[in-house]
Each structure stands twice: as C-alpha cells, then as structure tokens.
Design a protein around this motif. Structure first.
Motif, mmCIF file in Angstrom:
data_model
loop_
_atom_site.group_PDB
_atom_site.id
_atom_site.type_symbol
_atom_site.label_atom_id
_atom_site.label_comp_id
_atom_site.label_asym_id
_atom_site.label_seq_id
_atom_site.Cartn_x
_atom_site.Cartn_y
_atom_site.Cartn_z
ATOM 1 N N VAL A 185 -24.811 1.399 -27.041
ATOM 2 C CA VAL A 185 -25.693 2.559 -26.975
ATOM 3 C C VAL A 185 -27.015 2.187 -26.314
ATOM 4 O O VAL A 185 -27.538 2.926 -25.477
ATOM 5 N N GLY A 186 -27.569 1.024 -26.677
ATOM 6 C CA GLY A 186 -28.808 0.578 -26.049
ATOM 7 C C GLY A 186 -28.650 0.377 -24.552
ATOM 8 O O GLY A 186 -29.552 0.680 -23.771
ATOM 9 N N THR A 187 -27.489 -0.126 -24.137
ATOM 10 C CA THR A 187 -27.223 -0.321 -22.712
ATOM 11 C C THR A 187 -27.173 1.007 -21.981
ATOM 12 O O THR A 187 -27.776 1.179 -20.908
ATOM 13 N N MET A 188 -26.459 1.992 -22.533
ATOM 14 C CA MET A 188 -26.377 3.299 -21.895
ATOM 15 C C MET A 188 -27.756 3.948 -21.833
ATOM 16 O O MET A 188 -28.107 4.601 -20.829
ATOM 17 N N SER A 189 -28.545 3.764 -22.887
ATOM 18 C CA SER A 189 -29.893 4.323 -22.885
ATOM 19 C C SER A 189 -30.724 3.717 -21.769
ATOM 20 O O SER A 189 -31.472 4.410 -21.070
ATOM 21 N N THR A 190 -30.601 2.393 -21.594
ATOM 22 C CA THR A 190 -31.364 1.719 -20.539
ATOM 23 C C THR A 190 -30.881 2.137 -19.153
ATOM 24 O O THR A 190 -31.676 2.411 -18.262
ATOM 25 N N ILE A 191 -29.562 2.181 -18.955
ATOM 26 C CA ILE A 191 -29.005 2.535 -17.649
ATOM 27 C C ILE A 191 -29.474 3.924 -17.226
ATOM 28 O O ILE A 191 -29.915 4.135 -16.089
ATOM 29 N N TYR A 192 -29.406 4.892 -18.153
ATOM 30 C CA TYR A 192 -29.757 6.260 -17.788
ATOM 31 C C TYR A 192 -31.261 6.510 -17.834
ATOM 32 O O TYR A 192 -31.708 7.607 -17.495
#
Length: 710
Positions: free
Chosen positions: A615-622
């Motif tokens: 979830v943290g990765t998706m938050s950072t990517i977007y």
C-alpha cells in the motif's frame, strides 16, 4: 556480564495468571526480545519497589514461559531450565516469584518445590483465590508459609489486589543467601555418591542442581560435548536410572505436599467448576454448536474491524492527504519538497492509516484470550486438526498467525510432536497476518460496496472474513498434502488444562492494543517508510536522459490536450522511464496474465521485503507527479483514479482487485518469516520449499480469479 540491577523471574504453570501479574507489576514499562541464543520471545519490564533503606529502587522483571515442572517437554520450557540451572546466564535471577493457581493448589505447588530446591530466594504468589472460592475452596496463606518457610502473598493478578504486599515480600527476599529447602531433598540421599562427584567436578553447591546436571545434561545448551560425555560416564559408573529417579521424585513430592495442602485448604461442599462455566462449556464445546459459535465470534470480529475502525481511518487518511497538500503548497518547489511529500509523508501515511484496524483486531483477539475462550477453541479444533496431520495445539500458532507469522512460528515450540510442529511451521504463513490487513482493506474498499446485508452485516466485513477463512482453508489443505509426504515417526497426544471463564481486565487489553500498534508502527513502519523513500528515488531518477526524452515525447503526443492531461501524461511517462519503471517493465510479461501492469509490478517487487509495503508503494507511485494545485487525494482516491492505458477504464477493476487479493492471501513474501523458519528448522530446505509452494498457490489462484472475472 550481569547487570547491577536486580533480576526477578516470574515463573508459573500455564494459565496461572503469571502474565497478567507481569502487566500489573510493570505497567507500560515493558519490552520484548529474544532469550540469548534462541528465538523464544521474552518479555521483560521494570518493577519499582521500596528498598530496605526506604528509597525507590528498580528491578528487571522477566516473564518466563509457562511450565508445569522443571523437566521440560518443549523447547520454550527448556529456556526456563537453561536459565535456572546456569548462574552464568545473563537472565539468571536474583529472586523468583512463583505464581500458583489456588484452585489447583497441589499440582501448582509441585513446580514451586522444584524451584525452591534449587536454592533460589523465592516468593509464592497465591493467585486465583476468587476462582478457588467459586469452587468451594478456601486457602490459608499462613498455613502454607509455615512449612515452606518462604513469604506467601495472597494476590488477585487481574485486579491488582495484594500487589503492594508482593512488592514488600520481594524486597525482603532480595539479597538473601541461597538456601535450598531440605524438606524435599531426602530422595537424593540414595544418590549421594553421584551427587557429590558431580558437585565437585562442576563446582556446584546445590544438591538438586547437581541432580539436574545428571538428568538433563543432554538438553542443557550451556554444556559442551566433553562435559556431557563426562556426565554420561558418571551415570554409568553409579548405574543411575533416570526413569526410576524421576518416578520416585514425583511420587515423593506429591506425598509430602498432600498433608500440607490438606491443612492449608478447606473444602466447603463439593469441588466443582462454577455452574455458569459448565453451562457455557456445554454450548461452546458442543461438537456442532461449538464450531457455529467460533464462526460467529470471527464474524463479529471482522465486522467490528470494518465498522468501528472506518471513521478514524477516514480521518487519518484525509488528514495525511491534507498535510501532504499543505506541505506541497507551502514549501518551495524542488527536490526536497518532492522527497518530503511524495517519499517520506506518503510512506508515513501508508502506515498510520491502519492503526485503528490493527488496534481493534488485536484488542478483540486479546479479549478472547483473557476470557478463557481461546482454550475452548483449541479443544473443539483438535478433532478437526487431526484430520489434517495437526493437533489442537496447532490452533495457537495458526490464530497467532493472524497477528504475525514470526512470533506465531516461535509458539510452535509448545508442540511436543516434531512432525506436527513442522507441519504447523510450514502452513502458518498462509494465515492472513496483520501485514495483509492494509492490502485487504484498501482493495476491498475499491470494489466491494459499503452496504449492509440482512440489515446488520457489513458486506465489506463479510468479504474480509471470507479472505481470512480462505487462508485457514489453504493452511489446512496444505498441511494435509504435506502429511502425505512427510513421514510421522512418533504418536501424538493432546493434553490441555481448561481455565475457567474470567471477565477481561481492560487495562491488559489496553496493553495488548498499545503493544500491537507500537510494534506495527516501529517495526513494519520503519520498513514501509524506508522503502517509500528508496522507491521515490528510483521513481524520480532514471538512466541517462531517458526521463526527459520520455517527457518531451509525451508533450508532443498530447500537444492538443488540456494542461491537466498533459501533466498527467508527462508524469506517467517519466515514471515509466525511471529506474522503478524499468523494474516494473522487466517483470510485466510474467504478471500480465494476472491483469497487472508494470506499476503493480513495482509494488510486488518491493513487497517481497514485507507484504504491508504494497500500500505504501502504491501511495508513493501515484504521488509522483501530483501537483500542489490538485485537491487533497487519499490513498483510496489515487487508486480509484488510476486508468488502464489499454482500455481507458479503471485500472482496479473487480477482476484485478480480487486477483490481487487472492495473490496476497497465499503469497509468503516476508523475509522475516523465512528467516525464523530457517532458525526453527535449522536449514534452508524447508524455507525454500515453503516459498515455492506458497508462490505457486498465489500465482495460480490469482490467475484463475482474473480469468474468471475478466
């Protein structure tokens, strides 16, 4: 080297109230760690008491694993004996508190007499007196103190009653010389020659400790091979029979305890469990209704996790988004602004949003443990577990796996049978741990409507319960398959003492919730934030000038479009040309059949360190490329607005979202779990087998789900 601060060990039978007393004595002044050289978790905290000179003093209180006697049956019990038999151990205590269940006095006092015979300064804490009274038993503490010649303190660990008196007793015994109780050592007279030679050879002073060297030297971790061989020679020299000695010792102890207990304990009427306990057990242990009740309890838990935690989660999510938006607008534009908002703050947002759900989940599980219901679950599940090669004790690691697989695998040390222990270790990671909870909740919220079924059941909560049950089904099915190939070398048995039902101590539930949140924030949170920052760097920079070239091409392609569309196209093109984009593109052919794109591929790669990083990765990517002028976007909104470049529709369709859910139900993807399995199985064979079969399950189920729903 031992610390100058006094160490006090807390010892007792399982379900004697030992850990509850530990929380009363230490409050929030607690820490967790591993005993030196082993992976058994220990809890230690600061105990404050008044010293003889009237000043406040601190001692280190160590909560040792529960044991029935100092002759261990499992690895976690062996830890206790290794400490008490080795004065050089860093956790060797200056005094011992033995917690005794007053409702089962004679059996609990067996352990007390063994500890006392080792010569340690000792305090006897007489607990569960209210339970004893409900069973028509009354215990006189003075009548116990006289023959034992040690302080006996009446306490109620749940309410804190008697704790000040216990601290005074601790103060009295600290600093006393170690004097073994001779009342229970007469059986050693028949082994006098052997005992004296062991004492001389190993520089021991205590007769009973010398006998432990004889009986348990093969299990003592602090003895080397030559020392063990020397003890074997002494055993052969004196023709010592361990079985006969242990039988004689146990019989003798019970014979000498019997008149003491009869004098100290008054029976008023028939001894029986409280009537309401019997009535509840008739329902909760029923071969049919017991399972129905357990399923209902699970349903309530997961409904509560969604219903109660939703409001604070939404508040934290929006507050984080607004903080990021405010910071973007306030600070000067540049690399530092992007790093702070898109890297650090986005990573922190991916941590704190799940604090409410984790707190509620652990609090409710702690409620089941505190009430005594969890032991009933082990009993009713034993018959079911045996069909899959496990036993009732496997339930504890499996349920603990809902929190975290690492400590859950450590708890398998309480399983006596090596075959069942190995099976439990292999399948425990399939239980949906708290690291999966952030992934579940964010994806369920995307595709499952927030509505009620039958007027009371939240549909999202039902889906969450289904995912947890799916993990349990996968664990049981995998255990059955492994049982077909792993040979069983010894029979299995299941013996469990059934505790009485108790009202929960709410402060203890509070400690459980606090510890679980602290562990998640400090342990998982550090990983999430660190990977978020690394990912921001990988997503913000690329090889050569490829990112600039990609941005120019995107501008040319969208030259006739609006400014917002151009900005989005440039941000996407730059991300795709970055180092992170190259990683995602590299694995995209392998994950395309599952419906995933290269951005999801980046999240899959980073989450191999820990599942919750997804979830943290998706938050950072977007977050990369987001403009300060935009409205504050929550993590959920970022995922909802992501478009599929091939179809133009939403990226996170039900097919993709449920495929991802299925993947994370079965995927192991946790380096810490692999490390602890390596430690527990003493090699890489089983961790590698475990990783391969879980990844096969994850990929196959995700592929099947996507193909069916797309």
């Amino acid at each position: 080297m031992k610390s100058s601060q006094n160490k006090i060990a807390l010892i007792g039978n399982p379900n004697s109230g030992k850990s509850t007393l530990f929380n009363q004595l230490t409050g929030l002044r607690q820490k967790t760690g591993n005993f030196p050289g082993v992976t058994v978790e220990k809890k230690f905290g600061t105990l404050r008491y008044t010293s003889p000179d009237g000043k406040q003093a601190d001692a280190t209180l160590i909560d040792l694993p529960g044991i029935y006697s100092i002759y261990p049956k499992s690895r976690d019990e062996q830890v206790v004996v290794d400490i008490l038999a080795n004065p050089q151990h860093p956790d060797y205590p200056d005094a011992v508190i033995v917690v005794v269940d007053a409702s089962n006095l004679q059996r609990n006092l067996l352990l007390f007499t063994e500890i006392a015979d080792l010569g340690l300064p000792i305090v006897l804490a007489l607990n569960m007196l209210d339970v004893a009274e409900s069973m028509n038993l009354q215990v006189n503490a003075v009548q116990l103190a006289m023959p034992f010649a040690v302080p006996v303190v009446r306490i109620n660990a749940r309410t804190g009653e008697g704790v000040p008196n216990l601290k005074e007793a601790i103060n009295r015994v600290l600093g006393q010389e170690q004097v073994a109780m001779s009342y229970f050592l007469d059986p050693l007279e028949t082994q006098e020659g052997l005992v004296e030679e062991v004492k001389k050879t190993y520089a021991l002073e205590n007769n009973y400790l010398a006998m432990q060297y004889v009986c348990q030297h093969d299990e003592f971790t602090f003895l080397n091979r030559p020392e063990r061989q020397q003890l074997d020679e002494l055993i052969e020299k004196y023709s010592f029979d361990k079985t006969d000695f242990l039988t004689h010792e146990t019989i003798t102890r019970y014979e000498r305890l019997r008149p003491i207990v009869q004098k100290a304990q008054t029976v008023k009427g028939a001894i029986d469990q409280p009537a309401w306990t019997r009535r509840l057990d008739r329902f909760l242990l029923h071969p049919i209704w017991g399972y129905v009740a357990f399923l209902f309890v699970l349903l309530v838990i997961f409904q509560a996790v969604f219903a109660w935690a939703q409001y604070p989660m939404d508040m934290l999510d929006m507050a984080t988004a607004e903080a990021i938006d405010w910071t973007k607008k306030t600070l000067p534009e540049g690399v530092l602004n992007d790093l702070l908002t898109d890297g650090l703050m986005a990573g922190i947002g991916g941590v704190i949003i799940f604090i409410p759900q984790i707190a509620f989940l652990f609090g409710l599980v702690g409620l089941l443990e505190e009430s005594g219901y969890m032991a009933r679950v082990m009993v009713i599940m034993d018959k079911l577990m045996r069909k899959f090669g496990l036993n009732g004790r496997s339930v504890v690691p499996l349920i603990s796996g809902v929190a975290c697989a690492v400590p859950a695998i450590m708890t398998t040390r309480s399983i006596n049978n090596p075959y069942e222990r190995l099976l439990t270790i292999l399948v425990t990671p399939l239980m949906s741990c708290s690291a999966r909870l952030p992934i579940y909740t964010i994806l369920i919220a995307l595709v499952v409507p927030d509505e009620t079924v039958l007027g009371i059941l939240n549909l999202q909560g039902l889906v969450l319960l289904g995912l947890y049950l799916l993990g349990l089904v996968g664990a049981l099915a995998s255990a059955w398959l492994f049982s077909l190939f792993i040979p069983r070398r010894e029979p299995s048995y299941f013996i469990l003492e059934m505790p009485t039902y108790k009202l929960p101590r709410w402060s203890h539930i509070g400690y459980i919730m606090f510890d679980s949140v602290k562990s998640f924030v400090l342990e998982a949170g550090k990983i999430i934030v660190a990977i978020s920052i690394i990912l921001w760097v990988l997503a913000s920079y690329g090889p050569g000038d490829r990112m600039d070239v990609a941005a120019e091409q995107a501008l040319q392609t969208t030259s006739s479009a609006s400014a917002s569309i151009q900005e989005a196209a440039v941000a996407s093109a730059r991300l795709e040309a970055s180092y992170a984009g190259h990683f995602g593109r590299f694995i995209e052919p392998a994950i395309r059949p599952l419906g995933y794109d290269w951005k999801i591929g980046i999240a899959l790669i980073t989450s191999f360190a820990a599942r919750e990083v997804f979830v943290g990765t998706m938050s950072t990517i977007y977050s990369i490329g987001a403009e300060a002028s935009e409205d504050a976007l929550t993590i959920r909104k970022r995922l909802q607005q992501e478009r599929n470049p091939q179809t133009g529709g939403p990226m996170y369709t039900p097919a993709v979202s449920f495929s991802l859910l299925m993947f994370y139900v079965f995927a192991m993807m946790c380096m810490s779990t692999m490390a602890v399995v390596y430690r527990e199985t003493h090699g890489w064979k089983w961790p590698i087998i475990q990783l391969i079969y879980t990844m096969f399950l994850a990929y196959g189920s995700a592929w099947a789900t996507y193909q069916l729903l797309s």
